[in-house]
Write an enzyme that holds these catalytic residues in place. Structure first.
Site, PDB file in Angstrom:
ATOM      1  N   LYS A 111       1.001   5.795   4.512  1.00 10.96           N
ATOM      2  CA  LYS A 111       1.123   6.495   5.890  1.00 10.96           C
ATOM      3  C   LYS A 111      -0.151   7.236   6.424  1.00 10.96           C
ATOM      4  CE  LYS A 111       5.164   5.263   7.339  1.00 10.96           C
ATOM      5  NZ  LYS A 111       5.841   4.215   6.892  1.00 10.96           N
TER       6      LYS A 111
HETATM    7  C1  LIG Z   1       5.417   2.792   6.936  1.00 17.79           C
HETATM    8  C2  LIG Z   1       5.664   2.185   5.373  1.00 17.79           C
HETATM    9  C3  LIG Z   1       6.329   0.397   6.142  1.00 17.79           C
HETATM   10  C4  LIG Z   1       5.943   0.179   7.332  1.00 17.79           C
HETATM   11  O1  LIG Z   1       4.867  -0.004   8.208  1.00 17.79           O
HETATM   12  P1  LIG Z   1       4.868  -0.588   9.114  1.00 17.79           P
HETATM   13  O2  LIG Z   1       3.178  -0.070   9.867  1.00 17.79           O
HETATM   14  O3  LIG Z   1       6.079   0.424  10.014  1.00 17.79           O
HETATM   15  O4  LIG Z   1       5.011  -2.041   9.911  1.00 17.79           O
HETATM   16  C5  LIG Z   1       5.941  -0.484   5.223  1.00 17.79           C
HETATM   17  N1  LIG Z   1       6.096   0.013   3.517  1.00 17.79           N
HETATM   18  C6  LIG Z   1       6.353   1.884   3.207  1.00 17.79           C
HETATM   19  C7  LIG Z   1       6.588   2.412   1.863  1.00 17.79           C
HETATM   20  C8  LIG Z   1       5.533   2.761   4.833  1.00 17.79           C
HETATM   21  O5  LIG Z   1       6.365   4.035   4.410  1.00 17.79           O
END
Ligand SMILES: *Cc1c(COP(=O)(O)O)cnc(C)c1O
Length: 495
Positions: A111
């Site tokens: 993120k």
């Molecule tokens: C948010 C997240 C995802 C999923 O990503 P998207 O863009 O929502 O598909 C996968 N793994 C982790 C660790 C995340 O924090």
């Protein structure tokens, strides 16, 4: 220019789209034209730093920002010692696979790649559009997003941020990460209730016209940082190009070679960024959409029916425990160029929880997307296998994508260069990772778990997690779910 996935009316610049977040008709903002790049553009990225690569890719989309503005945003997001590696998003090249590590930012999760840049893009956009109000970002979090948003928005001029989390609903380390948050413009408040209570509370505040008018008279405007904002999506396109450039540099591929990416998917933002990169001309063959037991996307990409009416499972990959993948709407739009069809499917999803796309459209999607899902047992087994065979410890989400990549290769025989997208440090999900490696975690507290994993893993505990031991608690506010508006107002008018 940008317009809504649900209608062509109303065109916005990228700065306006980033400030507004969601289109007025409920749709998501998409670029009217996808910029195209050639082989020379891609090879020109090879000698560049991540920040410079980001500048080149982002400028193609953010055409209303000046070159200096984009450069400033990127340098503040990625350039100032917040990441623990020179490469920012390094590719770990192992025997069979290449692991694109997106977790070297301040909160050790992917993120950060987007939430470091979004606040900079937003702050610059406010300046460009002459916005007079102070902006207050509201976030309800079940854990990771809240912390990443706090780190991204801390001390950004003209913007403040308030995060609500369910009092007993986040892990101890996630709680500590938030309670120790520094920055003069941040507030963290626990809600007596669960995540849905916190989320519903925030949604109510956004849609309460009277309350928003009251804030407006105090010169404050609310905004959000959620994953449908274009300013969160566009930063993610960069690392697909960057990974390709790194593979070129290492001689793993030649210019023009097609590669595959396997992506652990929840809200469909990460993998969609890969699709944008492909549309722009990056030689991507397949994007593998990897899910957990909440396999709504696997079913959709195999059958053409999206059906959210199904049991919800809590898994060891909580960031993928999602039944509505919001960014899928953007894929449907780009694949059809038909806003009225998108409108119809989204209405069906809202009203009956499901929709089905026509067979020819499904076929078109399958030319690029391949889907698979793993249960918790297979995920743990993959962690063990990666550790034993290649000496690498993936987190649970990464393991899901890795296993899906193996299944893809076995099923199709396609042995193009594969990049597994790694979305979290294994230290963030230490309990599940240790259990996969058959290490007893009995009696260990959060820091004991970090130490235990450190003994198995060659990579050190990320600084942001290790330093939590010594950080002071700065946020102790708690409120009832019915009193969230009062808490927001009090923070909004605080000088
Ligand atoms: C948010 C997240 C995802 C999923 O990503 P998207 O863009 O929502 O598909 C996968 N793994 C982790 C660790 C995340 O924090």
């Amino acid at each position: 220019m940008y317009h809504s996935t649900r209608g062509k009316s109303g065109e916005l610049s990228s700065a306006e789209a980033i400030i507004q977040g969601l289109a007025a008709d409920g749709g998501l903002f998409v670029p009217e034209e996808i910029p195209a790049v050639d082989e020379a553009f891609i090879t020109s990225l090879v000698p560049l730093r991540y920040e410079e690569r980001a500048e080149k890719v982002l400028r193609l989309f953010l055409t209303d920002y000046t070159a200096d503005e984009v450069k400033g945003c990127v340098e503040r997001a990625y350039g100032s010692g917040k990441f623990d590696t020179e490469k920012r998003a390094p590719v770990r090249m192992l025997d069979t696979d290449n692991i694109l590590e997106l977790w070297h930012g301040p909160t050790s999760a992917f993120k950060d790649m987007a939430l470091q840049l979004l606040p900079q893009l937003m702050s610059t956009a406010l300046h460009k559009t002459g916005e007079q109000h102070k902006v207050l970002i509201l976030v309800a979090t079940s854990g990771d997003t809240g912390k990443a948003a706090l780190e991204g928005f801390r001390d950004v001029p003209g913007i403040s941020i308030m995060v609500f989390y369910p009092e007993g609903g986040v892990s101890k380390i996630q709680r500590l990460q938030m309670l120790t948050q520094e920055g003069a413009n941040v507030n963290v408040t626990a809600v007596r209730g669960n995540f849905d209570d916190a989320q519903n509370g925030v949604k109510k505040i956004f849609s309460d016209k009277e309350f928003n008018a009251k804030l407006e008279s105090e010169n404050v405007r609310l905004s959000s940082a959620n994953s449908i904002n274009w300013g969160r999506l566009v930063p993610q396109i960069v690392y697909y190009f960057s990974a390709y450039a790194d593979l070129l540099e290492a001689g793993k591929i030649k210019p023009g070679d097609e590669i595959n990416f396997s992506v652990p998917t929840g809200n469909f933002g990460d993998i969609l960024a890969g699709y944008y990169a492909k549309l722009m001309g990056l030689p991507v063959h397949k994007l593998i959409c990897a899910s957990n037991a909440n396999n709504v996307l696997t079913e959709f990409l195999r059958s053409g029916t999206y059906d959210r009416n199904r049991p919800f499972y809590k898994t060891i990959t909580p960031s993928m425990d999602i039944l509505i993948s919001s960014n899928l709407e953007r894929l449907l739009y780009h694949m059809t160029d038909d806003a009225s069809a998108v409108r119809k499917w989204m209405r069906e999803l809202q009203q009956k929880g499901s929709y089905t796309i026509p067979a020819d459209l499904l076929q078109k999607i399958q030319q690029t997307f391949w889907a698979d899902w793993e249960d918790d047992a297979a995920t743990k087994h993959m962690i063990e296998e990666a550790y034993t065979d290649q000496g690498y410890v993936p987190d649970t989400h990464t393991a899901v994508a890795w296993k899906a990549a193996e299944n893809y290769r076995e099923t199709t025989g396609d042995d193009r260069c594969m990049v597994v997208v790694s979305t979290a440090s294994p230290y963030k999900f230490n309990q599940s990772v240790l259990s996969a490696l058959h290490v007893s975690t009995e009696g260990l507290d959060e820091f004991g778990l970090l130490d235990a994993l450190q003994e198995k893993n060659n990579d050190p505990v990320p600084q942001g997690l290790a330093s939590l031991r010594k950080k002071e608690i700065r946020h102790t506010d708690v409120c009832d779910k019915d009193h969230m508006p009062e808490a927001v107002f009090a923070f909004a008018v605080k000088k």
